[in-house]
Write an enzyme that holds these catalytic residues in place. Structure first.
Site, PDB file in Angstrom:
ATOM      1  N   TYR A  32      66.005  37.546   3.326  1.00 29.77           N
ATOM      2  CA  TYR A  32      65.870  39.039   3.595  1.00 29.77           C
ATOM      3  C   TYR A  32      65.559  39.258   5.034  1.00 29.77           C
ATOM      4  CZ  TYR A  32      63.890  38.536  -1.331  1.00 29.77           C
ATOM      5  OH  TYR A  32      63.437  38.260  -2.435  1.00 29.77           O
ATOM      6  N   CYS A  74      70.133  21.151   5.726  1.00 28.95           N
ATOM      7  CA  CYS A  74      71.347  20.882   6.264  1.00 28.95           C
ATOM      8  C   CYS A  74      72.195  22.212   5.997  1.00 28.95           C
ATOM      9  CB  CYS A  74      72.175  19.652   5.609  1.00 28.95           C
ATOM     10  SG  CYS A  74      71.381  18.038   6.038  1.00 28.95           S
TER      11      CYS A  74
HETATM   12  N1  LLP Z   1      56.831  45.112 -11.108  1.00 30.44           N
HETATM   13  C1  LLP Z   1      57.871  44.832 -11.387  1.00 30.44           C
HETATM   14  C2  LLP Z   1      58.830  45.290 -12.764  1.00 30.44           C
HETATM   15  C3  LLP Z   1      58.849  44.096 -10.233  1.00 30.44           C
HETATM   16  O1  LLP Z   1      60.003  43.982 -10.654  1.00 30.44           O
HETATM   17  C4  LLP Z   1      58.077  43.745  -9.334  1.00 30.44           C
HETATM   18  C5  LLP Z   1      58.531  42.808  -8.373  1.00 30.44           C
HETATM   19  C6  LLP Z   1      56.702  43.952  -8.956  1.00 30.44           C
HETATM   20  C7  LLP Z   1      56.188  44.796 -10.213  1.00 30.44           C
HETATM   21  C8  LLP Z   1      55.812  43.694  -8.026  1.00 30.44           C
HETATM   22  O2  LLP Z   1      56.363  44.125  -6.632  1.00 30.44           O
HETATM   23  P1  LLP Z   1      55.558  43.658  -5.402  1.00 30.44           P
HETATM   24  O3  LLP Z   1      54.128  44.648  -5.465  1.00 30.44           O
HETATM   25  O4  LLP Z   1      55.152  42.256  -5.083  1.00 30.44           O
HETATM   26  O5  LLP Z   1      56.280  44.236  -4.402  1.00 30.44           O
HETATM   27  N2  LLP Z   1      60.916  38.328  -3.399  1.00 30.44           N
HETATM   28  C9  LLP Z   1      60.896  39.632  -2.811  1.00 30.44           C
HETATM   29  C10 LLP Z   1      60.168  40.479  -3.680  1.00 30.44           C
HETATM   30  C11 LLP Z   1      60.620  40.723  -5.160  1.00 30.44           C
HETATM   31  C12 LLP Z   1      59.982  41.943  -5.857  1.00 30.44           C
HETATM   32  C13 LLP Z   1      60.709  41.583  -7.205  1.00 30.44           C
HETATM   33  N3  LLP Z   1      59.977  42.490  -8.047  1.00 30.44           N
HETATM   34  C14 LLP Z   1      60.164  39.364  -1.638  1.00 30.44           C
HETATM   35  O6  LLP Z   1      59.692  38.322  -1.223  1.00 30.44           O
HETATM   36  O7  LLP Z   1      59.869  40.243  -0.784  1.00 30.44           O
END
Ligand code: LLP
Length: 423
Positions: A322, A351
């Site tokens: 990202y 790599c």
């Molecule tokens: N609820 C649902 C249905 C979700 O899909 C997610 C995250 C959350 C709650 C929690 O979201 P948060 O509060 O953590 O923003 N890998 C990415 C973030 C992907 C989030 C996916 N869904 C990153 O590293 O920024």
């Protein structure tokens, strides 16, 4: 250790009674380190968003599902979600009961829905096709629908999960089709949920999306509204990743006021006596976690200073996936010299040329042997680690409330790499 760049963790006593060097000497490098006090603090802060008796913090376990952290989150009174059999397994491992787990999945198999139903969980489906499938495995049971409120938000297009350009959710216009499927399978609509995206720093978008979900619920038939048990507004609560740039925090007071006003008014207006969930992942765990690594090479090439570390994107994918920023601290043994700041590009040992943790970042000059601390790595850090290049995923260590440390996941070993291989 001399303080090359460590003011942030120093202030928090992040490493408890140890130094980063001592922790690496015991557990090896790279290493995820979590701080229990900081984790508990963020759970408590979230619970203060609303004093409404039906308000709950439903931790989204995808951010970090280490059972030791889940246990602390449970002790703090949060509920939890799961979106896969693996997350469900970890939640149970951490002592959550079935009433405390909400299954929020998308595009899953009949077997997976069956598994969730057999565990007695309330399941949220996010398409008419999945509703139909779930009706077949859980005839006469309860179900929750994930709604697409038409507005999304997020730090990157890849994590915007509502609005037009997304795979998620059922459009409000499809309510009658959903009703027909509910009736055909004898299902009761027990809740509505949404999640507009990940990492907002201003409350407005989240509150607007709440208004949409609440308006949608209020427009249901009285007998439908009377059966609703959960209204879940999703997560996305952002944390400031530029700690050394003094980036502003999300205004939790303003957000809390907005949430509390809305849910209290809705309950008073409609007589709804069920639960209201917020579903943060990142906000709960990001700031309690940090990734330590070691500098093994420094080189100047084509006018750029490269700092070569063991922090490849197999250990932390967010910068590569990202373009995400994480502040970096620098810890050095007492006797080494310090010099001025310059732009440096911190890279890993994978790599690929794209294996960049921080590009042209102005930092005090880093030397071979220095230890780096990548801040705010508790969410989507270890959770997104891989064995790419057959590197071993790091160990995880918890700095406990009394300042002592404890291993909460051992480092992968070579046997782990071959465990599933058949020749
Ligand atoms: N609820 C649902 C249905 C979700 O899909 C997610 C995250 C959350 C709650 C929690 O979201 P948060 O509060 O953590 O923003 N890998 C990415 C973030 C992907 C989030 C996916 N869904 C990153 O590293 O920024």
């Amino acid at each position: 250790m001399s303080a090359i760049r460590s003011a942030y963790t120093d202030k928090l006593a992040f490493f408890g009674n140890s130094s980063p060097q001592q922790l690496l000497a015991v557990y090896g490098s790279p290493l995820y380190v979590y701080n229990e006090n900081i984790l508990r603090r963020s759970c408590r802060e979230l619970q203060l968003l609303s004093a409404h008796p039906g308000f709950w913090v439903n931790y989204s376990a995808k951010a970090n599902a280490n059972p030791s952290l889940l246990r602390i989150i449970r002790e703090e009174g949060c509920l939890v979600d799961a979106m896969s059999p693996g997350e469900l397994h970890m939640n149970l491992e951490a002592g959550f009961s079935r009433e405390q787990i909400l299954y929020v999945c998308n595009n899953v198999s009949e077997a997976e829905l069956q598994n969730a139903a057999e565990h007695g969980l309330l399941v949220s489906v996010d398409s008419l096709a999945q509703l139909d499938l779930y009706g077949r495995v859980n005839r006469g049971g309860n179900v929750m629908l994930r709604f697409n409120p038409g507005i999304g938000a997020g730090h990157h297009q890849k994590v915007v999960t509502a609005g037009e350009a997304t795979k998620f959710g059922i459009a409000p216009e499809d309510l009658d089709k959903a009703r027909a499927l509910l009736a055909a399978h004898g299902l009761t609509l027990a809740g509505l949920n949404q999640h507009i995206g990940s990492l907002f720093m201003e409350p407005d978008g989240y509150l607007d999306a709440m208004d949409r979900l609440l308006a949608f619920a209020a427009a249901l038939r009285p007998e439908e509204l009377a059966r609703l048990e959960i209204l879940d507004f999703g997560g996305g609560f952002g944390i400031p990743y530029h700690k050394y740039g003094n980036a502003a925090r999300l205004d939790m007071d303003a957000l809390g006021r907005g949430i509390h006003e809305r849910i209290s008014a809705f309950a008073a207006r409609t007589g709804y006596a069920g639960r209201f969930y917020v579903e943060p992942g990142r906000y709960v765990v990001a700031e309690c976690g940090l990734l330590l690594g070691t500098v093994h090479a420094v080189k100047d090439h084509a006018g750029r200073r490269y700092v070569g570390t063991d922090l490849g994107f197999n250990t932390l994918m967010r910068p590569v996936l990202y373009n995400a920023h994480h502040d970096i601290e620098i810890y050095r043994a007492e006797d080494a010299a310090e010099s001025g700041s310059l732009p440096q590009t911190v890279v890993g040992n994978i790599c690929e040329s794209g294996d960049i943790l921080a590009e042209d970042c102005v930092l005090p000059e880093i030397a071979i042997g220095d230890i780096l601390g990548v801040l705010d790595a508790g969410a989507y850090g270890f959770a997104m680690c891989s064995n790419y290049n057959l590197r071993l995923r790091p160990a995880e260590v918890l700095i406990m409330a009394d300042g002592s440390h404890r291993l909460i996941r051992r480092r992968d070993n070579l046997d782990d790499l071959v465990r599933n291989v058949r020749v």
